[in-house]
Design an enzyme around this catalytic site. Structure first.
Site, PDB file in Angstrom:
ATOM      1  CE  LYS A  52      38.419  43.881  47.113  1.00  0.00           C
ATOM      2  NZ  LYS A  52      39.199  43.165  46.114  1.00  0.00           N
ATOM      3  CD  GLN A  96      42.340  41.644  45.723  1.00  0.00           C
ATOM      4  OE1 GLN A  96      41.117  41.706  45.823  1.00  0.00           O
ATOM      5  NE2 GLN A  96      43.090  42.711  45.686  1.00  0.00           N
ATOM      6  CG  ASP A 119      36.953  43.168  39.918  1.00  0.00           C
ATOM      7  OD1 ASP A 119      36.981  44.143  40.683  1.00  0.00           O
ATOM      8  OD2 ASP A 119      37.589  42.122  40.105  1.00  0.00           O
TER       9      ASP A 119
HETATM   10  N1  GUN Z   1      43.500  44.424  43.093  1.00  0.00           N
HETATM   11  C1  GUN Z   1      43.591  45.753  43.316  1.00  0.00           C
HETATM   12  N2  GUN Z   1      42.444  46.379  42.958  1.00  0.00           N
HETATM   13  C2  GUN Z   1      41.628  45.414  42.495  1.00  0.00           C
HETATM   14  C3  GUN Z   1      40.292  45.438  41.979  1.00  0.00           C
HETATM   15  O1  GUN Z   1      39.625  46.470  41.866  1.00  0.00           O
HETATM   16  N3  GUN Z   1      39.782  44.225  41.619  1.00  0.00           N
HETATM   17  C4  GUN Z   1      40.486  43.068  41.723  1.00  0.00           C
HETATM   18  N4  GUN Z   1      39.912  41.946  41.317  1.00  0.00           N
HETATM   19  N5  GUN Z   1      41.718  43.029  42.183  1.00  0.00           N
HETATM   20  C5  GUN Z   1      42.280  44.189  42.575  1.00  0.00           C
END
Ligand code: GUN
Length: 281
Positions: A52, A96, A119
């Site tokens: 990311k 996360q 998100d």
């Molecule tokens: N962990 C795995 N996929 C995601 C996601 O799309 N957002 C977040 N915050 N954590 C994740």
């Protein structure tokens, strides 16, 4: 058969976003910024977060990762979120997942103000999406949606089958397909005849986390198959779809890896930019 190249589509999207960031920089004299909170040292989470950060920098976004040890107290996280909510230099906040067990996921999700919820997990965004109002849309289903639209721009009247009913994927995926006038069936572990349901789908989105669950004889000829699964097995990483078999039947299919995964991250950047723009207006 069309092999849907998620890597290429994500690179195209990042290129568009890069241009947009540059225009925003000219207009506002600042760039969107994403803050990621990472708790603990789970390897997949660390890899996601690293990717990311790399992608954010590539399109010219500001990006920061705040790391905490696994045993951090819930209040420390909530206080940090409150601080970031008020910080005018932060456009998007992402915590996360998964979280350590002693931290309440619901409390964390609800602490992020909806305007910075990249998100799209906050109940306000979930409600707005299901009501057809403007909202952040969860990155994975948004990525799937954009890939489907590349293959088939007009989805009106298509039968779509979503396997999995999670808040992360299945439910928001359903909302996006409904908005496109699909007839959507959402299936899950208690569905009686999953194979029979899948066979009716012009579009099948598999997001259950069961390695190679969807077989060749589950799929209608000329359907579009989107595989959200990332499953570790003895033969390596596989999706929720038996790729070899299904690719012989489907019109279009995403591979794993290189399908939905890269689009998810590109969509996170897109959401960060959308949050930035909404915060300026
Ligand atoms: N962990 C795995 N996929 C995601 C996601 O799309 N957002 C977040 N915050 N954590 C994740």
């Amino acid at each position: 058969m069309i092999l849907i190249d998620g890597k290429k589509e994500a690179a195209n999207l990042r290129e568009e976003l890069k241009k947009e960031v540059s225009q925003l920089k000219t207009k506002y004299n600042k760039v969107p910024s994403l803050t990621v909170i990472l708790i603990g040292d789970l390897t997949p989470s660390q890899i996601y977060v690293r990717n990311k950060e790399k992608s954010a920098k590539e399109v010219g976004l500001k990006s920061e990762v705040i790391k905490y040890p696994d045993r951090v107290e819930e209040t420390t996280i909530l206080n940090k979120i409150h601080e970031l909510n008020k910080d005018e230099t932060v456009s998007g906040i992402l915590v996360q997942l998964p979280l350590p067990r002693h931290i309440n996921k619901k409390k964390v999700i609800e602490a992020i103000i909806p305007e910075k919820d990249v998100d799209g997990f906050h109940p306000m965004n979930v409600g707005n999406l299901s009501s057809g109002y403007e909202s952040s849309v969860p990155c994975t289903p948004l990525g799937c949606y954009l890939l489907i639209k590349k293959v088939e721009p007009n989805l009106s009247g298509k039968k779509a089958v979503v396997i999995g009913r999670s808040n992360l994927n299945g439910k928001p995926m359903t909302q996006l397909l409904l908005k496109e006038n699909c007839t959507v069936t959402i299936t899950h572990s208690k569905t009686k005849d999953l194979k029979g349901e899948c066979l009716k789908g012009d579009i099948v989105v598999a997001a259950v986390g069961i390695p190679e669950l969807v077989k060749g004889d589950w799929i209608k000829k000329d359907s579009i198959v989107i595989d959200v699964g990332i499953n570790k097995t003895e033969k390596g990483i596989v999706g929720d779809v038996a790729f070899e078999e299904v690719s012989k039947i489907a019109k279009a299919i995403t591979p794993v890896p290189g399908g939905v995964g890269p689009m998810t991250i590109a969509c996170l950047l897109k959401n960060t930019i959308e949050c930035f723009k909404r915060l300026q207006s």
